[in-house]
Design a protein around this motif. Structure first.
Motif, short mmCIF file in Angstrom:
data_model
loop_
_atom_site.label_atom_id
_atom_site.label_comp_id
_atom_site.label_asym_id
_atom_site.label_seq_id
_atom_site.Cartn_x
_atom_site.Cartn_y
_atom_site.Cartn_z
N ALA A 2 0.86 -1.17 0.05
CA ALA A 2 -0.06 0.04 -0.10
C ALA A 2 0.85 1.39 -0.25
CB ALA A 2 -0.75 0.19 1.17
N GLU A 3 0.41 2.33 -0.50
CA GLU A 3 1.04 3.74 -0.40
C GLU A 3 0.85 4.35 0.74
OE1 GLU A 3 0.42 5.78 -4.03
OE2 GLU A 3 0.73 3.83 -5.39
N THR A 4 -0.29 4.46 1.60
CA THR A 4 -0.44 4.87 2.68
C THR A 4 -0.67 4.03 3.93
OG1 THR A 4 -2.81 4.83 2.26
CG2 THR A 4 -1.86 6.85 1.54
N MET A 5 -0.52 4.58 5.09
CA MET A 5 -0.80 3.82 6.31
C MET A 5 -1.81 4.69 7.44
SD MET A 5 2.81 4.26 7.96
CE MET A 5 3.26 5.88 9.00
N ARG A 6 -2.35 3.97 8.41
CA ARG A 6 -3.23 4.83 9.17
C ARG A 6 -2.28 5.14 10.25
NH1 ARG A 6 -8.09 6.34 8.19
NH2 ARG A 6 -8.88 5.68 10.07
N VAL A 22 -1.76 8.61 6.07
CA VAL A 22 -0.57 9.17 5.68
C VAL A 22 0.34 8.48 4.75
CG1 VAL A 22 -0.55 10.44 7.94
CG2 VAL A 22 0.59 8.55 7.84
N PRO A 23 1.28 8.87 3.87
CA PRO A 23 2.24 8.28 3.11
C PRO A 23 3.08 7.30 3.98
CG PRO A 23 2.20 10.61 2.63
CD PRO A 23 1.46 10.44 3.76
N ILE A 24 3.10 6.20 3.59
CA ILE A 24 4.35 5.20 4.22
C ILE A 24 5.90 5.97 3.76
CG2 ILE A 24 5.21 3.19 4.28
CD1 ILE A 24 2.75 1.75 3.40
N PRO A 25 6.48 6.20 4.93
CA PRO A 25 7.85 6.69 4.60
C PRO A 25 8.82 5.86 3.92
CG PRO A 25 7.58 6.10 7.04
CD PRO A 25 6.32 5.92 6.47
#
Length: 59
Positions: A2-6, A22-25
């Protein structure tokens, strides 16, 4: 992947907590990305956030 995370984030300017996507760093050189399955928060952290236990400043 995935490109984002909670993420649960504290916004100091409004003293609010929000669950946001938010974007995954991207890890940099010499870093790793760790997937967290479970986590918790200490009750004293909540007291610092709501002001019932104020943070001490260095003298």
């Amino acid at each position: 992947m995935a490109e984002t995370m909670r993420a649960q984030r504290f916004h100091a300017d409004t003293k609010t907590i929000a669950v946001e996507d938010v974007p995954i760093p991207e890890p940099g050189p010499g870093e790793v990305l760790v997937k967290v399955e479970f986590c918790g928060i200490c009750h004293s952290d909540l007291s610092l956030i709501d002001g019932t236990f104020p943070a001490l400043l260095p003298e």
